[in-house]
Design an enzyme around this catalytic site. Structure first.
Site, PDB file in Angstrom:
ATOM      1  CB  CYS A  48     -13.691  23.303 -30.700  1.00 44.94           C
ATOM      2  SG  CYS A  48     -14.419  22.432 -32.109  1.00 44.94           S
ATOM      3  CB  CYS A  84     -17.743  23.542 -35.690  1.00 44.61           C
ATOM      4  SG  CYS A  84     -16.377  23.544 -36.862  1.00 44.61           S
ATOM      5  CB  CYS A 135     -13.899   8.688 -43.587  1.00 46.06           C
ATOM      6  SG  CYS A 135     -15.023   8.547 -42.176  1.00 46.06           S
ATOM      7  CB  CYS A 167     -10.742   5.674 -36.961  1.00 48.14           C
ATOM      8  SG  CYS A 167     -12.472   6.138 -36.870  1.00 48.14           S
ATOM      9  CB  CYS A 221     -10.349  22.336 -32.390  1.00 46.25           C
ATOM     10  SG  CYS A 221     -11.452  21.148 -33.139  1.00 46.25           S
ATOM     11  NE  ARG A 238     -11.841  27.091 -38.078  1.00 49.98           N
ATOM     12  CZ  ARG A 238     -12.703  26.486 -37.260  1.00 49.98           C
ATOM     13  NH1 ARG A 238     -13.014  25.235 -37.439  1.00 49.98           N
ATOM     14  NH2 ARG A 238     -13.240  27.143 -36.253  1.00 49.98           N
ATOM     15  CB  CYS A 265      -9.976   9.581 -42.744  1.00 54.06           C
ATOM     16  SG  CYS A 265      -9.307  10.002 -41.105  1.00 54.06           S
TER      17      CYS A 265
HETATM   18  N1  SAM Z   1     -13.528  10.965 -36.006  1.00 54.12           N
HETATM   19  C1  SAM Z   1     -14.313  12.111 -35.887  1.00 54.12           C
HETATM   20  C2  SAM Z   1     -15.279  12.279 -37.037  1.00 54.12           C
HETATM   21  O1  SAM Z   1     -15.009  11.831 -38.130  1.00 54.12           O
HETATM   22  O2  SAM Z   1     -16.315  12.885 -36.828  1.00 54.12           O
HETATM   23  C3  SAM Z   1     -13.515  13.384 -35.704  1.00 54.12           C
HETATM   24  C4  SAM Z   1     -12.214  13.561 -36.453  1.00 54.12           C
HETATM   25  S1  SAM Z   1     -12.299  13.642 -38.241  1.00 54.12           S
HETATM   26  C5  SAM Z   1     -10.614  13.502 -38.661  1.00 54.12           C
HETATM   27  C6  SAM Z   1     -12.772  15.326 -38.559  1.00 54.12           C
HETATM   28  C7  SAM Z   1     -12.895  15.775 -39.982  1.00 54.12           C
HETATM   29  O3  SAM Z   1     -11.620  15.957 -40.565  1.00 54.12           O
HETATM   30  C8  SAM Z   1     -13.601  14.867 -40.959  1.00 54.12           C
HETATM   31  O4  SAM Z   1     -14.980  14.923 -40.848  1.00 54.12           O
HETATM   32  C9  SAM Z   1     -13.146  15.428 -42.293  1.00 54.12           C
HETATM   33  O5  SAM Z   1     -14.038  16.414 -42.744  1.00 54.12           O
HETATM   34  C10 SAM Z   1     -11.788  16.058 -41.958  1.00 54.12           C
HETATM   35  N2  SAM Z   1     -10.699  15.316 -42.634  1.00 54.12           N
HETATM   36  C11 SAM Z   1     -10.198  14.118 -42.305  1.00 54.12           C
HETATM   37  N3  SAM Z   1      -9.231  13.733 -43.153  1.00 54.12           N
HETATM   38  C12 SAM Z   1      -9.097  14.721 -44.061  1.00 54.12           C
HETATM   39  C13 SAM Z   1      -8.275  14.907 -45.208  1.00 54.12           C
HETATM   40  N4  SAM Z   1      -7.401  13.983 -45.600  1.00 54.12           N
HETATM   41  N5  SAM Z   1      -8.394  16.053 -45.896  1.00 54.12           N
HETATM   42  C14 SAM Z   1      -9.286  16.999 -45.514  1.00 54.12           C
HETATM   43  N6  SAM Z   1     -10.098  16.866 -44.453  1.00 54.12           N
HETATM   44  C15 SAM Z   1     -10.016  15.746 -43.731  1.00 54.12           C
HETATM   45  C1  DTB Z   2     -12.196  20.037 -39.959  1.00 55.35           C
HETATM   46  O1  DTB Z   2     -13.170  20.329 -40.682  1.00 55.35           O
HETATM   47  N1  DTB Z   2     -10.949  19.887 -40.381  1.00 55.35           N
HETATM   48  C2  DTB Z   2     -10.077  19.513 -39.307  1.00 55.35           C
HETATM   49  C3  DTB Z   2     -11.016  19.569 -38.072  1.00 55.35           C
HETATM   50  N2  DTB Z   2     -12.288  19.850 -38.655  1.00 55.35           N
HETATM   51  C4  DTB Z   2     -11.052  18.484 -37.117  1.00 55.35           C
HETATM   52  C5  DTB Z   2      -9.383  18.233 -39.537  1.00 55.35           C
HETATM   53  C6  DTB Z   2      -8.580  18.191 -40.803  1.00 55.35           C
HETATM   54  C7  DTB Z   2      -7.842  16.897 -40.858  1.00 55.35           C
HETATM   55  C8  DTB Z   2      -6.898  16.800 -42.018  1.00 55.35           C
HETATM   56  C9  DTB Z   2      -6.185  15.514 -42.067  1.00 55.35           C
HETATM   57  C10 DTB Z   2      -5.337  15.228 -40.888  1.00 55.35           C
HETATM   58  O2  DTB Z   2      -4.529  16.090 -40.454  1.00 55.35           O
HETATM   59  O3  DTB Z   2      -5.397  14.096 -40.357  1.00 55.35           O
HETATM   60 FE1  SF4 Z   3     -12.474   7.934 -38.225  1.00 53.55          FE
HETATM   61 FE2  SF4 Z   3     -11.215   9.554 -39.858  1.00 53.55          FE
HETATM   62 FE3  SF4 Z   3     -13.735   8.921 -40.355  1.00 53.55          FE
HETATM   63 FE4  SF4 Z   3     -13.145  10.496 -38.241  1.00 53.55          FE
HETATM   64  S1  SF4 Z   3     -12.864  10.992 -40.398  1.00 53.55           S
HETATM   65  S2  SF4 Z   3     -14.546   8.761 -38.295  1.00 53.55           S
HETATM   66  S3  SF4 Z   3     -11.169   9.651 -37.666  1.00 53.55           S
HETATM   67  S4  SF4 Z   3     -11.991   7.506 -40.357  1.00 53.55           S
END
Ligand code: SAM
Ligand code: DTB
Ligand code: SF4
Length: 365
Positions: A149, A209, A78, A74, A118, A281, A81
């Site tokens: 979702c 959401c 973030c 990506c 989702c 949630r 992530c």
């Molecule tokens: N890329 C898209 C975005 O960021 O909008 C969708 C997928 S992103 C992985 C969805 C959400 O997962 C993020 O906004 C964040 O709140 C959550 N998330 C990602 N990595 C995480 C982590 N290591 N621990 C907890 N929540 C996480």
């Molecule tokens: C949300 O708030 N948590 C979910 C879903 N929306 C998409 C994602 C959590 C991701 C946790 C890290 C991972 O598994 O990559």
């Molecule tokens: Fe990309 Fe992860 Fe950020 Fe979603 S949360 S925009 S997957 S870096």
């Protein structure tokens, strides 16, 4: 003489009438939210649980299953992530899944008892070339009788409209943290961008959401700031995921200090009070939580989980473990109470039983 219910609420340090308990507000101040977060723990949980029972069956939890339809690489930064291309987390990048393979996963989720599917993609936003595929996924999953979702990053009005027309029920897009702390976590898209996407989702007629992550080094005030943003949206999100940071090796937040579990529970309780009709949630991080902590979150008003052994890229409790926990807690699949009971006494008769002195809430009576 003070009526029993008021006396009890006053004893609990929560000097409120039932009317005040049930008011849906969109004008919360940060200091008010901080005061809620800092209430004596029992007072906070009592109040959150009472609000919860006004709107929901307290023993019903909604279950959603996640699938990463496009993993890794990506462009966003973030800091939490594992899927950002900027951090070496050892994650294998995968291209967008075939529609048929997604449908198969959705069938398996339905068979395992999930009611919402989702689909998440590691994108800044969906590209035009991706749209026919994601629209076909929405249609295919919807035909199985599941709620749909997606979380695909930022959406403009046109793409939101097309997803909605294809039958997408919910769109997940998190605010993640407070506006003040946001810049410490993400620099490649702004808070305003996120709010705009939520607005586009709402205008397209989909359910919103949106929630955030705790344990990223934010202050108590930042937690209040996140909740304020969510609760002061023109319409509360239908679903509010509260994630505990999953610390992934290679991400800048991998060495972040553990969050105090009771602070997590407090945030769930406060979200419940601020957004009484929303599903709150208990999201990422359950693999690291004890059963007792999860039970406390359900009592505090959490009524939705991600179900299935994988979140997007990190582990989640196995389905049989969650089924066993639900059995122990007497939790079952959700059915919404159509109308809020007029008064608390209807729900918890023992709570307001006349007595000469102190009041006792006898569990199970
Ligand atoms: N890329 C898209 C975005 O960021 O909008 C969708 C997928 S992103 C992985 C969805 C959400 O997962 C993020 O906004 C964040 O709140 C959550 N998330 C990602 N990595 C995480 C982590 N290591 N621990 C907890 N929540 C996480
Ligand atoms: C949300 O708030 N948590 C979910 C879903 N929306 C998409 C994602 C959590 C991701 C946790 C890290 C991972 O598994 O990559
Ligand atoms: Fe990309 Fe992860 Fe950020 Fe979603 S949360 S925009 S997957 S870096």
């Amino acid at each position: 003489m003070i009526p029993p219910l008021l006396r009890l609420l006053t004893i609990a340090g929560v000097n409120l009438t039932m009317n005040a308990l049930s008011t849906i507000r969109h004008d919360w101040r940060v200091d008010e939210i901080q005061s809620l977060l800092q209430l004596p723990f029992n007072d906070l949980l009592f109040r959150a649980h009472s609000v919860h029972r006004q709107y929901f069956d307290a023993n019903a939890v909604q279950v959603s299953t996640l699938l990463s339809i496009k993993t890794g690489a990506c462009p966003e930064d973030c800091k939490y992530c594992p899927q950002s291309a900027r951090y070496d987390t050892g994650l294998e990048r995968e291209k967008l899944m075939e529609v048929e393979a997604v449908i198969e996963k959705a069938k398996a989720a339905k068979a395992a008892g999930s009611d919402r599917f989702c689909m998440g993609a590691a994108w800044r936003s969906p590209k035009e070339r991706d749209m026919p595929h994601v629209l076909a996924m929405v249609k295919g999953v919807k035909e199985l009788g599941l709620e749909t979702c997606m979380t695909l990053g930022m959406l403009d009005q046109d793409k939101a409209g097309r997803l909605s027309d294809a039958g997408l029920d919910y769109y997940n897009h998190n605010l993640d943290t407070s506006p003040e702390y946001y810049g410490e976590i993400i620099t490649t898209r702004s808070y305003g961008d996120r709010l705009e996407t939520l607005d586009n989702v709402r205008k397209a007629g989909m359910k919103v959401c949106s929630g955030g992550i705790l344990g990223m080094g934010e202050s108590h005030k930042d937690r209040a700031g996140l909740l304020q943003q969510l609760a002061n949206l023109p319409q509360h999100p239908d679903s509010v995921p509260i994630n505990q940071l999953v610390k992934v090796a290679g991400t800048p937040l991998e060495t972040e200090e553990d969050l105090d579990p009771l602070d997590f529970v407090r945030t769930i309780a406060t979200a419940r009070i601020l957004m009484p009709k929303s599903h709150v949630r208990l999201s990422a991080g359950r693999e690291q939580m004890s059963e007792e902590m999860q039970a406390m979150c359900f009592f505090a008003g959490a009524n939705s989980i991600f179900y299935g052994e994988c979140l997007l890229t990190t582990p989640n409790p196995a389905a049989n473990k969650d089924q066993a926990l639900f059995r122990k807690l007497g939790i079952n699949s959700e059915h919404r109470i159509a109308e809020a009971p007029a008064v608390l006494e209807e729900l918890i008769p023992s709570l307001t039983a006349e007595s000469d002195g102190e009041q006792f809430y006898r569990v199970g009576s």
